[in-house]
Design a protein around this motif. Structure first.
Motif, short mmCIF file in Angstrom:
data_model
loop_
_atom_site.label_atom_id
_atom_site.label_comp_id
_atom_site.label_asym_id
_atom_site.label_seq_id
_atom_site.Cartn_x
_atom_site.Cartn_y
_atom_site.Cartn_z
N TYR A 48 -32.74 -31.63 -34.42
CA TYR A 48 -32.04 -31.78 -35.54
C TYR A 48 -30.95 -30.34 -35.98
O TYR A 48 -31.18 -29.86 -36.90
N ASP A 50 -28.05 -30.25 -36.00
CA ASP A 50 -27.12 -30.51 -36.73
C ASP A 50 -27.38 -30.59 -38.24
O ASP A 50 -26.49 -31.18 -38.90
N LEU A 52 -27.44 -28.90 -40.61
CA LEU A 52 -26.90 -28.06 -41.63
C LEU A 52 -25.28 -28.35 -41.18
O LEU A 52 -24.51 -27.78 -41.99
N THR A 53 -24.88 -28.88 -40.23
CA THR A 53 -23.28 -29.13 -39.79
C THR A 53 -22.98 -30.26 -40.06
O THR A 53 -21.80 -30.81 -40.54
N ASP A 54 -23.76 -31.51 -39.67
CA ASP A 54 -23.42 -32.78 -39.62
C ASP A 54 -23.83 -33.56 -40.82
O ASP A 54 -25.17 -33.41 -40.91
N THR A 61 -30.63 -36.97 -43.71
CA THR A 61 -30.78 -35.49 -43.94
C THR A 61 -32.26 -35.26 -44.52
O THR A 61 -32.97 -34.47 -44.28
N ARG A 118 -25.64 -28.42 -27.76
CA ARG A 118 -26.24 -29.66 -28.80
C ARG A 118 -26.59 -30.82 -27.80
O ARG A 118 -27.80 -31.12 -28.23
#
Lengths: 215, 10
Positions: A48, A50, A52-54, A61, A118
């Protein structure tokens, strides 16, 4: 989102809630492998990234936050909670889980979709999750009497990935094709590792006897 | 170039 994936996520969430209930209600983590819990915390932290980014959806979330926070809370509880930590079967939980981390890392460096941080971390988390249950299954074989909540925890944990396999089949026939061979193979291995547990869990349920895994 | 696995799952 399809019904198989939602069922898988709810089953996964339920397994975490059953484990939290067991630790909170009995103030004990006997029969639970700290090593498996540490591996799951690592799986969520590397999968996870991502968070905070996606932004995919509120559901996505929230569920990521729940899985990360619950796995870290369980590890903290088993390591540091003054009452719970004393009930940890330290001398039974001896699986060398570092080999699972190292093996998954090597696999992720060799087999990934794209050679980016990633994607390598994502592949690592998929491979690690497939084998993360091993310390717990070994501990279950050693601890003679498996309490109900622990048995239910492992059962729901195994069932969730089976739902995900149905989800991938559904998506294969209904959406454009992606290369999903990494989760496919890892998911089949992961669910396969539970096969004998499911068998003995079914026997214990059918014969209404305590769950016991043969040594 | 086959599309990479989407990461929309948990």
């Amino acid at each position: 989102m399809n019904v198989f994936r939602f069922a898988g996520d709810m089953t996964h969430l339920f397994s975490v809630l059953v484990l939290l209930l067991k630790i909170y209600a009995t103030k004990s983590c006997s029969g639970i492998s700290l090593k498996t819990q540490e591996l799951y915390a690592l799986v969520f932290l590397t999968r996870y990234l991502d968070l905070l980014t996606d932004f995919i959806s509120l559901y996505n979330t929230v569920m990521k936050l729940v899985f990360i926070s619950s796995s870290l809370a369980i590890v903290w509880c088993m390591r540091a909670h003054p009452v719970v930590r004393r009930t940890y079967d330290k001398d039974q939980d001896t699986f060398r889980h570092y080999t699972l981390v190292a093996g998954s890392l090597v696999l992720a460096l060799l087999f990934h979709d794209r050679f980016t941080i990633r994607e390598v971390c994502w592949a690592f988390s998929i491979y690690l999750e497939a084998v993360a249950i091993l310390p717990q299954l070994v501990l279950l074989q050693r601890s003679r009497n498996v309490d109900n909540l622990t048995g239910q925890y492992v059962f729901f944990l195994g069932a969730y990935r089976a739902f995900y396999i149905l989800n991938w089949i559904y998506r294969y026939f209904t959406e454009q094709h992606f290369s999903r061979w990494i989760p496919w193979i890892a998911g089949l291995v992961q669910t396969g590792l539970y096969a004998d547990f499911f068998y003995y869990y079914y026997l214990s349920w059918k014969n209404n006897v305590k769950l016991q895994l043969p040594a | 170039e086959v599309e990479a696995t989407p990461h929309d799952e948990l």
